[in-house]
Structure formats: C-alpha cells, structure tokens
Enzyme design. Sequence first.
Site, PDB file in Angstrom:
ATOM      1  N   ARG A  81       0.838  -1.198   0.000  1.00  0.00           N
ATOM      2  CA  ARG A  81       0.000   0.000   0.000  1.00  0.00           C
ATOM      3  C   ARG A  81       0.877   1.254   0.000  1.00  0.00           C
ATOM      4  NH1 ARG A  81      -1.934   0.848   4.290  1.00  0.00           N
ATOM      5  NH2 ARG A  81      -1.261  -0.978   5.464  1.00  0.00           N
ATOM      6  N   TYR A 220      -1.752  -3.412  -6.846  1.00  0.00           N
ATOM      7  CA  TYR A 220      -1.434  -4.191  -5.654  1.00  0.00           C
ATOM      8  C   TYR A 220      -2.488  -4.083  -4.550  1.00  0.00           C
ATOM      9  CZ  TYR A 220       0.969  -6.818  -2.274  1.00  0.00           C
ATOM     10  OH  TYR A 220       1.271  -7.812  -1.399  1.00  0.00           O
ATOM     11  N   GLY A 222      -4.330  -3.639  -1.309  1.00  0.00           N
ATOM     12  CA  GLY A 222      -5.151  -2.577  -0.766  1.00  0.00           C
ATOM     13  C   GLY A 222      -5.202  -1.315  -1.617  1.00  0.00           C
ATOM     14  N   LYS A 229      -9.744  -2.164   1.689  1.00  0.00           N
ATOM     15  CA  LYS A 229      -9.418  -1.056   2.573  1.00  0.00           C
ATOM     16  C   LYS A 229     -10.135   0.238   2.183  1.00  0.00           C
ATOM     17  CE  LYS A 229      -7.198  -3.518   5.404  1.00  0.00           C
ATOM     18  NZ  LYS A 229      -5.989  -4.178   5.253  1.00  0.00           N
ATOM     19  N   HIS A 249     -10.710  -2.512  11.489  1.00  0.00           N
ATOM     20  CA  HIS A 249      -9.630  -3.359  10.984  1.00  0.00           C
ATOM     21  C   HIS A 249      -9.434  -4.507  11.972  1.00  0.00           C
ATOM     22  CE1 HIS A 249      -5.184  -3.411   9.366  1.00  0.00           C
ATOM     23  NE2 HIS A 249      -5.944  -4.287   8.747  1.00  0.00           N
ATOM     24  N   SER A 271      -1.504  -3.661  10.351  1.00  0.00           N
ATOM     25  CA  SER A 271      -1.139  -4.511   9.224  1.00  0.00           C
ATOM     26  C   SER A 271       0.104  -5.341   9.549  1.00  0.00           C
ATOM     27  CB  SER A 271      -0.861  -3.650   7.998  1.00  0.00           C
ATOM     28  OG  SER A 271      -2.013  -2.898   7.682  1.00  0.00           O
ATOM     29  N   CYS A 273       0.514  -7.640  11.790  1.00  0.00           N
ATOM     30  CA  CYS A 273       0.769  -7.794  13.220  1.00  0.00           C
ATOM     31  C   CYS A 273      -0.011  -8.962  13.823  1.00  0.00           C
ATOM     32  CB  CYS A 273       0.468  -6.496  13.968  1.00  0.00           C
ATOM     33  SG  CYS A 273       1.677  -5.211  13.610  1.00  0.00           S
ATOM     34  N   GLY A 274      -0.493  -9.874  12.996  1.00  0.00           N
ATOM     35  CA  GLY A 274      -0.994 -11.134  13.548  1.00  0.00           C
ATOM     36  C   GLY A 274      -2.488 -11.397  13.486  1.00  0.00           C
ATOM     37  N   ASP A 296      -9.567  -9.822   8.794  1.00  0.00           N
ATOM     38  CA  ASP A 296      -9.009  -8.489   8.530  1.00  0.00           C
ATOM     39  C   ASP A 296      -9.975  -7.343   8.809  1.00  0.00           C
ATOM     40  OD1 ASP A 296      -6.570  -7.143   7.536  1.00  0.00           O
ATOM     41  OD2 ASP A 296      -7.846  -6.438   5.913  1.00  0.00           O
ATOM     42  N   ARG A 388       1.862 -12.226  -0.611  1.00  0.00           N
ATOM     43  CA  ARG A 388       0.520 -12.548  -0.095  1.00  0.00           C
ATOM     44  C   ARG A 388      -0.098 -13.733  -0.806  1.00  0.00           C
ATOM     45  NH1 ARG A 388      -1.879  -8.791   3.953  1.00  0.00           N
ATOM     46  NH2 ARG A 388      -0.185  -7.337   4.260  1.00  0.00           N
ATOM     47  N   ASN A 518      -0.888 -18.461  21.966  1.00  0.00           N
ATOM     48  CA  ASN A 518      -1.721 -17.299  22.294  1.00  0.00           C
ATOM     49  C   ASN A 518      -3.077 -17.730  22.849  1.00  0.00           C
ATOM     50  OD1 ASN A 518       0.305 -15.562  21.473  1.00  0.00           O
ATOM     51  ND2 ASN A 518      -0.455 -15.410  19.370  1.00  0.00           N
TER      52      ASN A 518
HETATM   53  P1  GTP Z   1      -2.489  -7.835   7.372  1.00  0.00           P
HETATM   54  O1  GTP Z   1      -3.028  -8.848   6.413  1.00  0.00           O
HETATM   55  O2  GTP Z   1      -1.409  -6.987   6.770  1.00  0.00           O
HETATM   56  O3  GTP Z   1      -3.543  -6.987   7.984  1.00  0.00           O
HETATM   57  O4  GTP Z   1      -1.681  -8.659   8.518  1.00  0.00           O
HETATM   58  P2  GTP Z   1      -2.189  -9.506   9.799  1.00  0.00           P
HETATM   59  O5  GTP Z   1      -2.487  -8.586  10.928  1.00  0.00           O
HETATM   60  O6  GTP Z   1      -3.254 -10.443   9.385  1.00  0.00           O
HETATM   61  O7  GTP Z   1      -0.871 -10.302  10.201  1.00  0.00           O
HETATM   62  P3  GTP Z   1      -0.506 -11.865  10.037  1.00  0.00           P
HETATM   63  O8  GTP Z   1      -1.355 -12.750  10.884  1.00  0.00           O
HETATM   64  O9  GTP Z   1      -0.456 -12.181   8.598  1.00  0.00           O
HETATM   65  O10 GTP Z   1       0.962 -11.875  10.648  1.00  0.00           O
HETATM   66  C1  GTP Z   1       1.975 -11.039  10.145  1.00  0.00           C
HETATM   67  C2  GTP Z   1       3.337 -11.571  10.545  1.00  0.00           C
HETATM   68  O11 GTP Z   1       3.415 -11.657  11.968  1.00  0.00           O
HETATM   69  C3  GTP Z   1       3.587 -12.981  10.004  1.00  0.00           C
HETATM   70  O12 GTP Z   1       4.907 -13.069   9.553  1.00  0.00           O
HETATM   71  C4  GTP Z   1       3.369 -13.861  11.205  1.00  0.00           C
HETATM   72  O13 GTP Z   1       4.123 -15.048  11.151  1.00  0.00           O
HETATM   73  C5  GTP Z   1       3.777 -12.971  12.376  1.00  0.00           C
HETATM   74  N1  GTP Z   1       3.033 -13.330  13.615  1.00  0.00           N
HETATM   75  C6  GTP Z   1       1.701 -13.518  13.728  1.00  0.00           C
HETATM   76  N2  GTP Z   1       1.363 -13.893  14.989  1.00  0.00           N
HETATM   77  C7  GTP Z   1       2.517 -13.929  15.697  1.00  0.00           C
HETATM   78  C8  GTP Z   1       2.830 -14.235  17.067  1.00  0.00           C
HETATM   79  O14 GTP Z   1       1.984 -14.572  17.886  1.00  0.00           O
HETATM   80  N3  GTP Z   1       4.156 -14.132  17.416  1.00  0.00           N
HETATM   81  C9  GTP Z   1       5.121 -13.773  16.517  1.00  0.00           C
HETATM   82  N4  GTP Z   1       6.381 -13.711  16.955  1.00  0.00           N
HETATM   83  N5  GTP Z   1       4.866 -13.486  15.221  1.00  0.00           N
HETATM   84  C10 GTP Z   1       3.583 -13.551  14.814  1.00  0.00           C
HETATM   85  C1  SPV Z   2      -3.147  -4.521   5.299  1.00  0.00           C
HETATM   86  O1  SPV Z   2      -2.146  -3.897   4.908  1.00  0.00           O
HETATM   87  O2  SPV Z   2      -3.709  -4.262   6.385  1.00  0.00           O
HETATM   88  C2  SPV Z   2      -3.690  -5.625   4.483  1.00  0.00           C
HETATM   89  C3  SPV Z   2      -3.180  -5.785   3.125  1.00  0.00           C
HETATM   90  O3  SPV Z   2      -4.573  -6.347   4.920  1.00  0.00           O
HETATM   91  S1  SPV Z   2      -3.894  -4.657   2.027  1.00  0.00           S
HETATM   92  O4  SPV Z   2      -5.052  -5.286   1.381  1.00  0.00           O
HETATM   93  O5  SPV Z   2      -2.876  -4.351   0.999  1.00  0.00           O
HETATM   94  O6  SPV Z   2      -4.328  -3.476   2.730  1.00  0.00           O
HETATM   95 MN    MN Z   3      -5.075  -5.785   7.096  1.00  0.00          MN
END
Ligand code: GTP
Ligand code: SPV
Ligand code: MN
Length: 607
Positions: A81, A220, A222, A229, A249, A271, A273-274, A296, A388, A518
């Site tokens: 983004r 790309y 978002g 988004k 979000h 984004s 962050c898990g 999401d 992704r 978790n």
């Molecule tokens: P967006 O799609 O961008 O909104 O991301 P998201 O919030 O869905 O994050 P996602 O679950 O895809 O995790 C992002 C990164 O953080 C990945 O590389 C995961 O492996 C890592 N991650 C997720 N949960 C944990 C956790 O509990 N501990 C650690 N150390 N890393 C984590």
């Molecule tokens: C984020 O960045 O929070 C996403 C990926 O979930 S995007 O669709 O590019 O916004």
């Molecule tokens: Mn997201």
Amino acid sequence: MPPRTAASPAAPALRPSDVVAWVDEMTLLLQPDAVHWCDGSTRERHELLQGLVAAGTLEQLNPDLRPYSFLARSDERDVARVEERTFICSRDEADAGPTNNWAEPTAMRAELTELFRGAMRGRTLYVVPFSMGPVGSPMAKMGVQITDSPYVVVSMGTMTRMGSAALGAIERGADWVAALHSVGAPLSPGQKDVPWPCNETKYIVQFPEEREIWSYGSAYGGNAILAKKAFALRIASVQARDEGWLAEHMLLIKVTAPTGKAYHLAAAFPSACGKTNLAMLTPSIPGWTVETIGDDIAWLRIGADGRLRAINPEAGFFGVAPGTGPATNPTAVETLWGNTIFTNVARTEDGDVWWEGLSKHAPAGLTDWRGEQWTPDSGRPAAHPNSRFTVSAQQCPSIAGTWEDPEGVVIDAIIFGGRRASNVPLVVEARDWDHGVFMGATIASEQTAAAEGTVGELRRDPFAMLPFCGYNMADYFAHWLAFGRTLRRSARVPRVFQVNWFRKDAEGSFLWPGFGENARVLQWMVERLEGSASAAETPLGSVPRPGELNVDGLDLDDAALAELFAVDAEAMRSETDDIERFFATFGDRMPAELDRQLALLRHRLEA
Ligand code: GTP
Ligand code: SPV
Ligand code: MN
C-alpha cells in the site's frame, strides 16, 4: 477469446440504470477497447485466469502439487500500500483530520479526470459488482468497481461476493459505492503489454461525502482491490459514523471453552501484526477450539436484540505469506492447498511456492519473487516480505459454521494489539469501555512491510486504523465513546483487552512463543468473562495474578514471565508524554474523556 462488449449476450439482463449511467460516463472518459460486465460465474473466472496466464501476469503452478493455483510477480515498484499517495478528499480539510493526506475535492477530481482520460485505451473495462457481507444481510453494502486489471477482477472474485447477485440487490434499490480503478497504462495500437502494468504516478483517493473511490497506477492489494481497505474501511467508517455503527480493521473468532460455552472476540492489530494468525489459531491447550469468522475487517452494530453484533464483510483472505508455516499457522497452510493466487512469493523447481517460514530450510533451485535464481546465500529474501496469498474463506478448515450469519455474531470482547518490543505487557484488561477506547486510541506499533515506509519505526496506530480511517481520527474516538454510551443502555457492554505478542528480551528474541500458545491468553480472557479468573490491578489495567495465566508445559522461566508483564514507570512516563503530544495534534476536536483518561493513567503511575 475476443473481448466482450456491453452489448454482447454475456452482459447481464439486469442492469440498474444508475450503474449503467456511471459506466457509460466512465467509458467515454477511459476509452477502453471493450466493456465486460462481470457475472461472477466459474466460467468467467476460468476465462480470466487463462487470459492472465496468456498475458504472463500469472504463472500456473504445478497442478499435482498446488491444484488450480497461480503465481503473480508484480512490478518491483508495486508491492505494498502507498500511504503517501492515499487521500481523503472531504470538502472541509478538518474533516480528514491530521492523520490523513487531504486534497481539495474539486481540484483533485479535475486532476484525476485528466489522469484517467484515455487511461484504458487498448484494454478492457471490467464492471465488477460486489456485495460486502452476505447478500440479504441487514449489514451488507453494495459496490461497483470499474477496473482494467483482470488480476484485480479475479482477486475481487475471491475477496467479495462478486457478480449478478450484487447487481440484483442494487436493482432492488440498495445504495452502492462507486469505485474507479485503472493501472494507468494505456496501450497504443500494436503496443505489447507488460506482465504487470502499473504507473509510477499513484493515487488512492476517497471522496467520503460522495462515497466514491478513485484509484490510479497500482494493481497491488489494498491499492487496487477497492472493496477492501478503500471501501470496507475508509468509506465504510464514514458511513458507520453517520449511521451509528463501526467499520474496523479487526479479525473475528469464535472461541469455545472446554465447558462447551462459546464466545466471540474481535481483535484489531495493525497490518502484518498477527490478525490472520489469531483468526486461524490452533490452540496449544487441550479442550479449547478457535474457529474463524474473519481475518481483517469487521463491521459491528447493535442488533435488534440490543447486543453488539459483527459480520466479516469479506469472502476471502488476502494474507501475509512469510512466517506462515506448519508450526505457526497450520490452518493457513491447509487452506492454501489449491485454488489460490500467490503474489510475490518464491517458486520451487517443481512448480510449487515457497516463502521464508514455510519450512525451516529453503528447497534447492528456488526462483525468487523477482524471477531470479536464489540461494540462502543470496543475501535477500526469496519471497517479498509483503508477499501474499488470495484464497476463499470457504476453503479454510477452521471456518465457523456461522461465518455468513446475516445477523452477525454477538461480540463478547474486543482486543487491541500492536508490535511492541518493549513497554507493553502480554495482556491487560481495560477498566471499562472508556478506558478501552483510550487503549485503542493510544496503540503504537512498529511499522511492517505491508505499506511503503521504514520497517521497524514506532508509530501511533490508533485502533490499527491509522491508514484506514476515512475521517478525522478525533471524531472517530468520539464516535467510539458515543457508541459505548449507546451500548451501556443495551444488554451488555463487551470487555476490552490489550495484547502484545511481540515483546523482546535484551538479546532481541521474542519473550512469548506466540501463535498457538496465544490460546493461553484467550483462556484468561474467557475466564475473565466467566468471572472465574482474578486479576491484579496495575496502572495500565488488570493483568493475570501470578499463577492465573495458564503456562503449563510452556518452556518459559519465571524471569521471562515477569518481563512479559513488567511495567517500567520511567518508560511509561515518557510514553504518556508521547501520547500527550499525539493527542495535541487533534487540537480541540480531541474528546475531553481521552484527555481525562490520560490524566488518570498519569495519576496511577505516580501513586
Ligand atoms: P495484514 O493482512 O497486513 O492486515 O496482517 P495480519 O495482521 O493479518 O498479520 P498476520 O497474521 O499475517 O501476521 C503477520 C506476521 O506476523 C507474520 O509473519 C506472522 O508469522 C507474524 N506473527 C503472527 N502472529 C505472531 C505471534 O503470535 N508471534 C510472533 N512472533 N509473530 C507472529
Ligand atoms: C493490510 O495492509 O492491512 C492488508 C493488506 O490487509 S492490504 O489489502 O494491501 O491493505
Ligand atoms: Mn489488514
């Protein structure tokens, strides 16, 4: 296959006149070679995918290893983004607020109109009608995207309920959001196309009062899948403010305790962050199950029964690939068995995909996301850090039976989180709703690869909505406070928690094992909801009393556990100074209640 035109037999019989009028007007401006109204059928998807393979945008993966799946390699300058190029064009600049880029709407419209003039020459204009939320749900909202990217069309086909059903709802009178998108790469007669057309000039523009989106120059995620988004958060947050609900979000999960009692949790993390990981969590502790409702975005409103209810407006997952592996997120790995589009991951010799974290060791003979040979000695990641997968939610083995409930699920707790190496404890419970709003408003997180910018830099990302709030963030805080007052008059106000899975020790290693573990934090939250777990008061809120957090069988010594919850008063004081400066950027639009919450926190820290 010759491109279809609006007059071809494939054009739907049912075409709402206001949509037709907009498409006709845009066709005159964009000057495409052909117009295709998407019906959302399997045949249409198949033909689009075959066309994308022929154009070199997609490469089909080995069908024996990854059935009916594809790899896209984007242009190297179109991988995330672009927040710098994202604008909220409200009539009054103050309504966009200090956290958004603003431009005067008439001038922006004029500028964009010139950019879009002739932008689709040599290409097909696709009309993509879609529903956010199950068609027929009282919470669903319709949109129509115009795009010249077939990659975006197939992505919209996975991420939304796309096609004739949405058009039918519009014909029956539903409002709809107009979303215009072009990659900004017109072709002159005879000019050969590139695999990933885009433009160095990019604009992601929201007109909140008109409920309109104009996106230029990127294909790309978002930036281009405008249902996600741009609509479901930026425009929807404005609709939510005006109509008395919340567009967030947030992931949505159903947690079932060993007693058989089920709870629904909504969690907002910035984004990358898990969210997807927590949404698909496989609990490490026996007797507990977690089912997925969304990963999401969540739309929340007070239902007819007075309870807080939420739907996932999306129909698929656009998830981060790196870090997704059998040990961290086995459910995602299973979900991705086939029917998946991967973008910017690495490719194996035998035509499958790979990314950092999918397995401990990289297989030999990898081709990286740029299409170059790669070995572990290459000194760069094989998959782009923001690579992704795009896959239907239906394909997720942990999807809850209720995920498409048109009324939504009842929310018992709300969780805020961020990526913080220090200062923020593993879990804290807010004292009440207003304190919870303060927690949400003050979330800070280290920046990730999901957006262009410096990875690792700490920034305030209130409610994980910094890049996604379609109006003045201080008004958004006020809306959350007002929403709480309405909730208090209804049946039950959900509890609010803050979590941080990312705290690090002095050596820079994560203190908490995360992922499936978790579930232990979810257990404590559920026990708080049930009233069976006690808590210790700290200046930040309530934390598990020693022994209350289930750490049975965890390889975690007492010192590490203590560090996970440590609150350093000096660091917190400097944090409150930073919060004060952040709040001050909103001037007199800042709700007094949040200044009061800050004063209360300072008071508790001094005591
Ligand atoms: P967006 O799609 O961008 O909104 O991301 P998201 O919030 O869905 O994050 P996602 O679950 O895809 O995790 C992002 C990164 O953080 C990945 O590389 C995961 O492996 C890592 N991650 C997720 N949960 C944990 C956790 O509990 N501990 C650690 N150390 N890393 C984590
Ligand atoms: C984020 O960045 O929070 C996403 C990926 O979930 S995007 O669709 O590019 O916004
Ligand atoms: Mn997201």
